[in-house]
Design an enzyme around this catalytic site. Structure first.
Site, PDB file in Angstrom:
ATOM      1  CG  HIS A  78      18.018  27.381  13.577  1.00 47.49           C
ATOM      2  ND1 HIS A  78      17.892  27.686  12.244  1.00 47.49           N
ATOM      3  CD2 HIS A  78      18.923  28.266  14.068  1.00 47.49           C
ATOM      4  CE1 HIS A  78      18.690  28.700  11.932  1.00 47.49           C
ATOM      5  NE2 HIS A  78      19.327  29.070  13.029  1.00 47.49           N
ATOM      6  CG  HIS A 134      21.884  32.820  10.207  1.00 46.70           C
ATOM      7  ND1 HIS A 134      20.544  32.691  10.018  1.00 46.70           N
ATOM      8  CD2 HIS A 134      22.202  31.960  11.209  1.00 46.70           C
ATOM      9  CE1 HIS A 134      20.064  31.800  10.869  1.00 46.70           C
ATOM     10  NE2 HIS A 134      21.045  31.327  11.600  1.00 46.70           N
ATOM     11  CG  ASP A 182      22.180  29.293  16.304  1.00 48.97           C
ATOM     12  OD1 ASP A 182      21.249  29.369  15.504  1.00 48.97           O
ATOM     13  OD2 ASP A 182      23.378  29.301  15.956  1.00 48.97           O
ATOM     14  CG  HIS A 186      19.245  33.182  15.948  1.00 45.45           C
ATOM     15  ND1 HIS A 186      19.822  33.967  14.966  1.00 45.45           N
ATOM     16  CD2 HIS A 186      19.563  31.906  15.612  1.00 45.45           C
ATOM     17  CE1 HIS A 186      20.448  33.208  14.096  1.00 45.45           C
ATOM     18  NE2 HIS A 186      20.310  31.942  14.466  1.00 45.45           N
ATOM     19  CD  GLU A 209      26.614  31.157  12.416  1.00 52.69           C
ATOM     20  OE1 GLU A 209      26.005  31.184  11.332  1.00 52.69           O
ATOM     21  OE2 GLU A 209      26.376  30.317  13.307  1.00 52.69           O
TER      22      GLU A 209
END
Ligand code: ADE
Ligand code: ZN
Length: 335
Positions: A20, A196, A276, A18, A199
């Protein structure tokens, strides 16, 4: 701030599931991009940009960073730089979200951008030996029609390093049920699915992601609020892409002591540790492992299990996954 990662953690083979791409742009690379496009920029500006009051502040900063990504060469550069950093911590495989939804919203030529991404990935693989697969990410609040366009590109480039499709952005603004047809289309075309969920929204959002046939859950921070859901995640061994520092920095989790990661682990959920947006949260995968150990008393053996999970839960084709698992077992035998 936890201490720097120890040598056991650094040498442990790991995968980041995970991550980005746009959240991996460090200050030096950001300054370089600004210069490329004839803009000014200072270190204190980027430091300021990477501080957030809350989750929506973070999403705004994420959007701002993407303004400096204009050409295929920009995407090539940030991909290569990311792979260089992964190599330094023995992150052998990464599944990297690209916010295709943002590119389309900016009316960028995504076919050209994809060629840049692929040049970066190929050069990175060659120079650092790092494996990388793409996950095309749609922005939920742009709605299902835009998400379908992202899904179309994911199908087009399947077989060229695109493993899956996911939705990110603001859970509160667009629930999972809106994306049922998009997920069905991706599934029919053999893409892997993640979302996602849980969260910034509650357990219903995670149930919704499971109903979309998501194979993994991004974050799943609020699953603990629903005992039946914890049981479901554990029984079905649905991997959670846990991102500790992210949850703290966005304010989705108030303090580390409130984080359910250890609870999930004890309930037999397949937990993985991830970054992330590593540059935007001033972290790295090894730092996340170190933080997990210092805050939750995970032993080295536990960390080994979490690292093994990261390969097991990957979207790699079966043969490649087995290859990584065999290498892992040879490099980090059970004690
Ligand atoms: N885009 C980048 N990081 C994200 C996150 N943590 N949640 C939702 N969307 C994102
Ligand atoms: Zn994310």
């Amino acid at each position: 701030m936890p201490s720097a990662p120890n040598s056991f953690i650094l040498s442990l083979p790991k995968a980041d599931l995970h991550l980005h791409l746009e959240g991996s742009i460090d200050s030096a690379t950001w300054l370089e991009l600004r210069k490329r496009h004839g803009k000014t920029g200072t270190l204190s500006e980027i430091d300021q940009l990477y501080q957030y009051e809350n989750f929506s502040g973070f999403l705004m900063a994420f959007k701002t960073v993407t303004e400096d990504l204009q050409s295929p060469e920009d995407y090539e550069l940030i991909t290569y730089r990311l792979m260089e950093k992964l190599k330094a911590e023995n992150v052998q495989h990464a599944e990297v979200y690209v916010s295709v939804g943002v590119c389309l919203w900016r009316k960028q030529d995504f076919d050209a951008i994809f060629e840049g991404l692929e040049r970066g990935r190929k050069r990175g693989q060659q120079d650092f030996g790092t494996s990388l697969l793409w996950i095309f990410d749609a922005v939920r609040q742009f709605g299902p029609l835009e998400a379908q366009r992202v899904a179309g590109f994911a199908v087009r480039y399947q077989g060229r390093g695109v493993a899956g499709f996911g939705i990110g952005g603001d859970e509160q603004k667009a629930g999972p049920e809106l994306f049922r047809d998009v997920y069905a289309y991706c599934a029919k075309n053999g893409l892997h699915l993640t979302a996602h969920a849980g969260e910034s929204a509650g357990p219903d959002s995670i149930w919704g992601a499971l109903n979309l046939q998501a194979e993994r859950i991004g974050h799943g921070l609020t699953a603990w609020q629903d005992a039946e859901l914890v049981e479901e995640l554990s029984t079905r061994q649905i991997p959670l892409e846990i991102c500790l520092t992210s949850n703290l920095r966005t304010g989705c989790c108030r303090t580390l002591a409130d984080h359910p990661v250890r609870n999930y682990f004890e309930h037999g959920i397949m937990v993985t540790l991830n970054t992330d947006d590593p540059a935007m949260f001033a972290t790295s995968l090894a730092r996340e492992y170190q933080l997990a150990q210092s805050a939750f008393e995970f032993t080295d053996e536990h960390l080994r299990e979490l690292a093994r999970n990261s390969f097991e839960a990957s979207f790699l084709p079966a043969e490649k996954k087995l290859g990584f698992l065999n290498l892992f077992d040879a490099a980090a035998p059970r004690t």
